[in-house]
Design a protein around this motif. Structure first.
Motif, mmCIF file in Angstrom:
data_model
loop_
_atom_site.group_PDB
_atom_site.id
_atom_site.type_symbol
_atom_site.label_atom_id
_atom_site.label_comp_id
_atom_site.label_asym_id
_atom_site.label_seq_id
_atom_site.Cartn_x
_atom_site.Cartn_y
_atom_site.Cartn_z
ATOM 1 N N SER A 241 89.328 108.957 -18.211
ATOM 2 C CA SER A 241 87.991 108.382 -18.184
ATOM 3 C C SER A 241 87.603 107.867 -19.569
ATOM 4 O O SER A 241 86.978 106.801 -19.691
ATOM 5 N N TYR A 242 87.984 108.611 -20.590
ATOM 6 C CA TYR A 242 87.719 108.180 -21.971
ATOM 7 C C TYR A 242 88.369 106.824 -22.250
ATOM 8 O O TYR A 242 87.762 105.927 -22.846
ATOM 9 N N HIS A 244 89.211 104.520 -20.025
ATOM 10 C CA HIS A 244 88.643 103.469 -19.178
ATOM 11 C C HIS A 244 87.237 103.071 -19.597
ATOM 12 O O HIS A 244 86.817 101.937 -19.331
ATOM 13 N N THR A 245 86.501 103.980 -20.217
ATOM 14 C CA THR A 245 85.109 103.680 -20.564
ATOM 15 C C THR A 245 84.939 103.219 -22.003
ATOM 16 O O THR A 245 83.825 102.982 -22.456
ATOM 17 N N ARG A 246 86.052 103.096 -22.730
ATOM 18 C CA ARG A 246 85.976 102.509 -24.067
ATOM 19 C C ARG A 246 85.610 101.029 -23.950
ATOM 20 O O ARG A 246 85.770 100.423 -22.894
ATOM 21 N N ARG A 247 85.154 100.456 -25.038
ATOM 22 C CA ARG A 247 84.859 99.021 -25.068
ATOM 23 C C ARG A 247 85.608 98.390 -26.226
ATOM 24 O O ARG A 247 85.258 98.606 -27.374
ATOM 25 N N SER A 249 88.087 98.535 -22.749
ATOM 26 C CA SER A 249 88.735 99.662 -22.084
ATOM 27 C C SER A 249 90.253 99.574 -22.232
ATOM 28 O O SER A 249 90.817 98.506 -22.522
ATOM 29 N N ALA A 282 85.286 93.724 -18.567
ATOM 30 C CA ALA A 282 85.211 94.673 -17.457
ATOM 31 C C ALA A 282 85.679 94.067 -16.141
ATOM 32 O O ALA A 282 86.158 94.767 -15.265
ATOM 33 N N GLU A 309 91.991 99.153 -14.074
ATOM 34 C CA GLU A 309 92.226 100.541 -14.465
ATOM 35 C C GLU A 309 92.447 101.454 -13.254
ATOM 36 O O GLU A 309 92.881 102.605 -13.406
ATOM 37 N N SER A 381 86.174 105.973 -9.489
ATOM 38 C CA SER A 381 86.386 105.851 -10.931
ATOM 39 C C SER A 381 86.835 107.207 -11.471
ATOM 40 O O SER A 381 86.609 108.248 -10.845
#
Length: 394
Positions: A241-242, A244-247, A249, A282, A309, A381
């Motif tokens: 999750s870390y 995938h939720t980076r920007r 990702s 995204a 992802e 997710s």
């Protein structure tokens, strides 16, 4: 066909289907009005509430009670069992793509030229080889040898690169892996320590996970408690999750039990970012084939793959199935050739068997089935998966 990391790096491995275990004995029951359960006699609703839900689930399972529902309901069932349920009597025995790979262009290079190529990437965290204490060999394969070692008093893993006959893609993959590793900081992702670009010793240095990779660990370690298995799954989910939720990702793209390392304090950590790719937007899709087929999502298997992802979500579902079975059922699709795997998984939506895992909560098994759905949009997710697993650790 498969590549095993053996804690850190790939090498050829021949798998053997694990022998089946004898069926467990069934419990006989005799009914009386009241009994004393030795485990529960010193428990109350308050003390049970202090336990995590995963432990409560196991206590219910051991007594033949429903394991579904919220924590409060499960505790009420246990209290009712203590006051009025039957007492256990003596046990009674109960009788691939099939086309050849395209030729890979080799580059004539030596340590000096490769060193120059990597140094052009302007890496931070340069380590002098003289500062490394190199210990026992952990594994080898491809163009990497891995050793346990010490750096400034810290136990580390030292991945030394063998550079003969590197391809241009090999060099790019190494540079990419280092660039991904150095920007990640999470307790459930193998920590990048630095890179040594000594002319004779080109090394990637990371933290050492003493128990090696999850695939091997499940085959040599005793099956842990349900709570510990949930903790491994939660560690993997929260790390994914870390990413995938980076920007922007990051999609790992090669999630499998060989790429999950287990630390000395039994934390699961994601490793091997050689195939990871950064997703700039995204709503963008990736288009490159990669990874190990047995853990690959079906959307990989086209001439022009498009994926998000959610390929990692699919692979994590398979890893969770491995953890619950603890290698007793082998690895996913271990009896299928690559071509058979594509046809069964993609075209007939075959998934690993769940019959022998029915003792676990139905809601957990349903979560795993949702994770490996064929349609990526119907998969949850990883953030949702984290929340569902966290319920068992409260």
């Amino acid at each position: 066909m498969l590549k095993n990391i053996h804690g850190y790096f790939d090498f050829e491995w021949q798998f053997v289907t694990p022998p089946s275990r004898p069926p467990p004995q069934a419990k006989g029951f005799q009914t009386i009005e009241r009994h004393v359960d030795e485990t529960l006699q010193n428990e109350s609703a308050i003390t049970l509430n202090d336990r995590i839900k995963a432990d409560i689930v196991v206590m219910c399972q051991e007594r033949g009670l429903p394991a579904e529902g919220d924590k409060r309901t499960l505790i009420e069932n246990l209290m009712e069992w203590q006051n009025s349920m039957p007492v256990p009597g003596p046990s009674t025995p109960k009788l691939y793509s099939l086309d050849p790979p395209a030729a890979v262009k080799k580059i004539s290079t030596n340590t000096v030229s490769l060193n120059t190529l990597l140094m052009e990437a302007n890496f931070q965290g340069e380590i002098k080889y003289e500062e490394l204490q190199v210990g026992r060999k952990l594994g080898s394969g491809g163009f990497k040898d891995c050793y346990a070692g010490v750096y400034h008093g810290e136990n580390v893993a030292i991945g030394e690169l063998r550079v003969q006959n590197f391809t241009e893609q090999d060099v790019e993959d190494i540079k990419h892996e280092i660039n991904v590793l150095k920007q990640l900081r999470h307790e459930n992702i193998v920590r990048f320590v630095g890179v040594c670009t000594n002319i004779q010793h080109l090394c990637i240095v990371t933290e050492l996970c003493d128990n090696g990779d999850l695939y091997d660990y499940m085959r040599k370690a005793r099956k842990p408690s349900f709570a510990q298995m949930i903790m491994y799954m939660h560690d993997i989910a929260i790390a994914c999750s870390y990413l995938h939720t980076r920007r922007p990702s990051i999609i790992h793209r090669d999630m499998k039990s060989m790429n999950i390392l287990i630390s000395s304090d039994h934390r699961a950590k994601i490793n091997d970012f050689g195939l990871a790719r950064i997703r700039a937007r995204a709503n963008a899709s990736m288009h490159t084939q990669c990874g190990t087929p047995n853990w690959q999502a079906p959307e990989f298997w086209t001439s022009n793959p498009r994926y998000t992802e959610k390929v990692d979500v699919y692979a994590c579902g398979l890893i969770f199935w491995e953890i619950l079975s603890w290698a007793e059922l082998g690895f996913p699709y271990h009896k299928l050739t690559e071509h058979q795997l594509y046809e069964a998984v993609r075209d007939r939506e075959v998934r690993p068997p769940l019959e022998k895992l029915r003792k676990y909560p139905l809601s957990l098994l349903q979560l795993i089935q949702d994770m490996w759905k064929k349609d990526p949009k119907r998969r949850p997710s990883m953030s949702y998966v984290v929340d569902r697993l966290a319920e068992y650790l409260q």
